[in-house]
Design a protein around this motif. Sequence first.
Motif, PDB file in Angstrom:
ATOM      1  N   ILE A 163       1.173  -1.262  -0.177  1.00 50.14           N
ATOM      2  CA  ILE A 163       0.171  -0.203  -0.021  1.00 50.14           C
ATOM      3  C   ILE A 163       0.815   1.355  -0.378  1.00 50.14           C
ATOM      4  N   ASN A 164       0.868   1.465  -1.041  1.00 49.12           N
ATOM      5  CA  ASN A 164       2.107   3.055  -1.272  1.00 49.12           C
ATOM      6  C   ASN A 164       0.712   4.426  -1.133  1.00 49.12           C
ATOM      7  N   LEU A 165       1.086   4.923  -0.339  1.00 50.45           N
ATOM      8  CA  LEU A 165       0.594   6.085   0.224  1.00 50.45           C
ATOM      9  C   LEU A 165       1.449   7.698  -0.388  1.00 50.45           C
ATOM     10  N   SER A 166       1.518   7.598  -1.413  1.00 53.31           N
ATOM     11  CA  SER A 166       2.455   8.952  -2.279  1.00 53.31           C
ATOM     12  C   SER A 166       4.094   8.549  -1.669  1.00 53.31           C
ATOM     13  N   PRO A 167       4.167   8.026  -2.301  1.00 55.16           N
ATOM     14  CA  PRO A 167       5.400   7.752  -2.653  1.00 55.16           C
ATOM     15  C   PRO A 167       6.246   8.795  -2.838  1.00 55.16           C
ATOM     16  N   ASP A 168       7.695   8.727  -1.819  1.00 52.23           N
ATOM     17  CA  ASP A 168       8.345   9.908  -2.440  1.00 52.23           C
ATOM     18  C   ASP A 168       9.575   9.085  -3.139  1.00 52.23           C
ATOM     19  N   LEU A 169       9.565   8.320  -4.837  1.00 54.63           N
ATOM     20  CA  LEU A 169      10.291   7.519  -5.055  1.00 54.63           C
ATOM     21  C   LEU A 169      11.611   7.439  -5.362  1.00 54.63           C
ATOM     22  N   ALA A 170      12.314   6.686  -5.112  1.00 54.96           N
ATOM     23  CA  ALA A 170      13.655   6.875  -5.574  1.00 54.96           C
ATOM     24  C   ALA A 170      14.231   7.354  -6.792  1.00 54.96           C
ATOM     25  N   PRO A 171      15.068   7.493  -7.333  1.00 47.98           N
ATOM     26  CA  PRO A 171      16.103   7.060  -8.719  1.00 47.98           C
ATOM     27  C   PRO A 171      15.935   5.627  -8.699  1.00 47.98           C
ATOM     28  N   GLU A 172      14.990   5.273 -10.136  1.00 50.92           N
ATOM     29  CA  GLU A 172      15.159   4.207 -11.174  1.00 50.92           C
ATOM     30  C   GLU A 172      13.731   3.003 -10.233  1.00 50.92           C
ATOM     31  N   MET A 173      13.353   3.723  -8.894  1.00 57.70           N
ATOM     32  CA  MET A 173      12.573   3.029  -8.057  1.00 57.70           C
ATOM     33  C   MET A 173      11.414   2.522  -9.248  1.00 57.70           C
ATOM     34  N   TYR A 191      -1.267  -1.105  -4.485  1.00 59.61           N
ATOM     35  CA  TYR A 191      -1.467   0.304  -4.452  1.00 59.61           C
ATOM     36  C   TYR A 191      -0.951   1.600  -4.918  1.00 59.61           C
ATOM     37  N   LEU A 192      -1.581   2.200  -5.418  1.00 64.75           N
ATOM     38  CA  LEU A 192      -0.394   3.643  -5.732  1.00 64.75           C
ATOM     39  C   LEU A 192      -1.526   4.579  -5.078  1.00 64.75           C
ATOM     40  N   ALA A 193      -1.241   5.821  -4.570  1.00 62.20           N
ATOM     41  CA  ALA A 193      -2.202   6.880  -4.543  1.00 62.20           C
ATOM     42  C   ALA A 193      -1.775   7.872  -4.018  1.00 62.20           C
ATOM     43  N   THR A 194      -2.533   8.908  -4.993  1.00 63.53           N
ATOM     44  CA  THR A 194      -1.412  10.885  -5.019  1.00 63.53           C
ATOM     45  C   THR A 194      -3.421  11.524  -4.922  1.00 63.53           C
ATOM     46  N   ALA A 195      -2.976  12.763  -5.109  1.00 61.47           N
ATOM     47  CA  ALA A 195      -4.450  13.318  -5.174  1.00 61.47           C
ATOM     48  C   ALA A 195      -3.790  14.959  -5.839  1.00 61.47           C
ATOM     49  N   THR A 196      -5.496  15.245  -5.517  1.00 58.98           N
ATOM     50  CA  THR A 196      -4.718  16.724  -6.583  1.00 58.98           C
ATOM     51  C   THR A 196      -3.412  17.397  -6.061  1.00 58.98           C
ATOM     52  N   ASP A 197      -3.994  17.283  -4.432  1.00 56.79           N
ATOM     53  CA  ASP A 197      -3.057  18.993  -3.867  1.00 56.79           C
ATOM     54  C   ASP A 197      -1.469  17.933  -3.199  1.00 56.79           C
ATOM     55  N   ASP A 198      -0.982  16.379  -3.822  1.00 54.11           N
ATOM     56  CA  ASP A 198      -0.060  16.061  -3.655  1.00 54.11           C
ATOM     57  C   ASP A 198       1.207  17.006  -3.473  1.00 54.11           C
ATOM     58  N   LYS A 203       4.362  14.220  -6.938  1.00 55.36           N
ATOM     59  CA  LYS A 203       3.296  13.799  -7.962  1.00 55.36           C
ATOM     60  C   LYS A 203       3.729  13.716  -9.711  1.00 55.36           C
ATOM     61  N   GLU A 204       4.503  14.017  -9.680  1.00 54.59           N
ATOM     62  CA  GLU A 204       5.238  14.002 -11.134  1.00 54.59           C
ATOM     63  C   GLU A 204       5.341  12.776 -10.703  1.00 54.59           C
ATOM     64  N   GLY A 205       6.588  12.135 -10.455  1.00 55.66           N
ATOM     65  CA  GLY A 205       7.013  10.701 -10.388  1.00 55.66           C
ATOM     66  C   GLY A 205       6.393   9.748 -10.034  1.00 55.66           C
ATOM     67  N   ILE A 206       4.967   9.572  -9.067  1.00 53.30           N
ATOM     68  CA  ILE A 206       3.887   9.084  -9.161  1.00 53.30           C
ATOM     69  C   ILE A 206       3.180   8.980 -10.052  1.00 53.30           C
ATOM     70  N   MET A 207       2.427  10.077 -10.563  1.00 54.34           N
ATOM     71  CA  MET A 207       2.041   9.665 -12.636  1.00 54.34           C
ATOM     72  C   MET A 207       2.966   8.677 -13.209  1.00 54.34           C
ATOM     73  N   GLY A 208       3.423   8.949 -13.315  1.00 58.59           N
ATOM     74  CA  GLY A 208       4.941   9.029 -13.894  1.00 58.59           C
ATOM     75  C   GLY A 208       4.989   6.397 -14.212  1.00 58.59           C
ATOM     76  N   LEU A 209       4.546   6.499 -12.719  1.00 56.18           N
ATOM     77  CA  LEU A 209       4.367   5.332 -12.645  1.00 56.18           C
ATOM     78  C   LEU A 209       3.991   4.592 -12.831  1.00 56.18           C
ATOM     79  N   ASP A 210       2.362   4.721 -13.078  1.00 57.02           N
ATOM     80  CA  ASP A 210       1.043   4.837 -13.304  1.00 57.02           C
ATOM     81  C   ASP A 210       0.736   4.882 -14.306  1.00 57.02           C
ATOM     82  N   ASN A 211       1.523   5.042 -15.224  1.00 58.70           N
ATOM     83  CA  ASN A 211       1.529   5.257 -16.161  1.00 58.70           C
ATOM     84  C   ASN A 211       2.191   3.942 -17.046  1.00 58.70           C
TER      85      ASN A 211
END
Length: 381
Positions: A163-173, A191-198, A203-211
């Motif tokens: 359960i990933n709540l707004s992860p601060d992703l390391a490079p290459e993660m 599971y991966l989550a972010t928010a409009t006001d994250d 958020k940029e990294g999280i959206m890239g991971l979701d893609n």
Amino acid sequence: MKRLLTLMAILLPLLTYAQIKYESISSEKLGETRQLKIQLPRNYDENAEKRYPVVVVLDGDYLFEPVAGLIDYYSYWEDTPEMIVVGINQDGIRIDDTAYAENDFLPVEKGAKFFEFIGMELLAQLDQKYRTANFRIIVGHDFTSNFINYYLLKENPVFQGYINLSPDLAPEMANRITNALSTCEAKTWFYLATATDDIPALKEGIMGLDNQLKNIDNQNLNYKFDDFQDATHYSLVGKAIPSAIESMFKIYRPISRKDYNEILLQTSVSPSEYLAEKYNSIEELYGLERQISVNDFMAIYNAIEKTRNWEEYKSLYKMANEHYPGTMLGTFFEARYEEETGNPKRAMRIYQNAYGQKKIAFLDTDYMLEKAEAIKKDFGY
């Protein structure tokens, strides 16, 4: 005063269910003692043969309570299994616990020791002390959320759910997670989550991971992503935890009205096979042997009555006798089968045989004998 005492009498039993254990664990890997919060399921002591999945919550100083509370709530209504929830307090030391190297971006120093502490010491001690099942979930937020995914990179991961709540992703993660989930050979929930006001950078990294993850074609992967509207880096937690839990235990929940209407009422579907497969899947996925709920039996019963597929009762009454021996459930289904397949006299006798059996659902002695009398009257026996 009298009203206050009455209220306390009502609430005190509930409060005993919510008691939390505070324990310390001495770690050779870390060279120190760590503080844990542990919530055991209700009636843990009474259910001496029962085993429970484990949920490990990092940032336990603030994440434990929302996770433990929701799991207790969902399991009360049988939407999830009961679980052992373990929070690791990391107040003031979470940055050290989650440290990774600048060259390969893998856990280093205290981070490497903390990784081994969870995987090699904590889980082993929980297995020794408590009745754990072989299904484990791990939860983290920003730094700790990035950290939990290192377990996913192991050849045989010790956790099945992340359960990933707004992860601060390391490079290459992101690439590492994608490769691991693309090739995982065991059932895995991510599971991966972010928010409009994250936090924008996160958020940029999280959206890239979701893609990357939404394009994975792997039947072993159960992936869900949420982008919550009008939520912040912190408030998204309250929305994400229930969403994550629901997605991971979708098949565990009782048969829904949607499934009833869209699946069970289709004449091409065998309701009894659907029920058997549902509970076989629960055992295969979560390692849990679960008694078929009375509500699910009733859903199948109603579907058979609606579709008039009387042969389905043959399998159903056998399952009912297995899961609820000594009750009227299997007897009723067997009698309905005989009644609708041209054997009214046998049905009448089966209804009568319910006398002395335990009542269940809407079935009691009066009801069963009334059914027998109705057949006797109709056919003049």
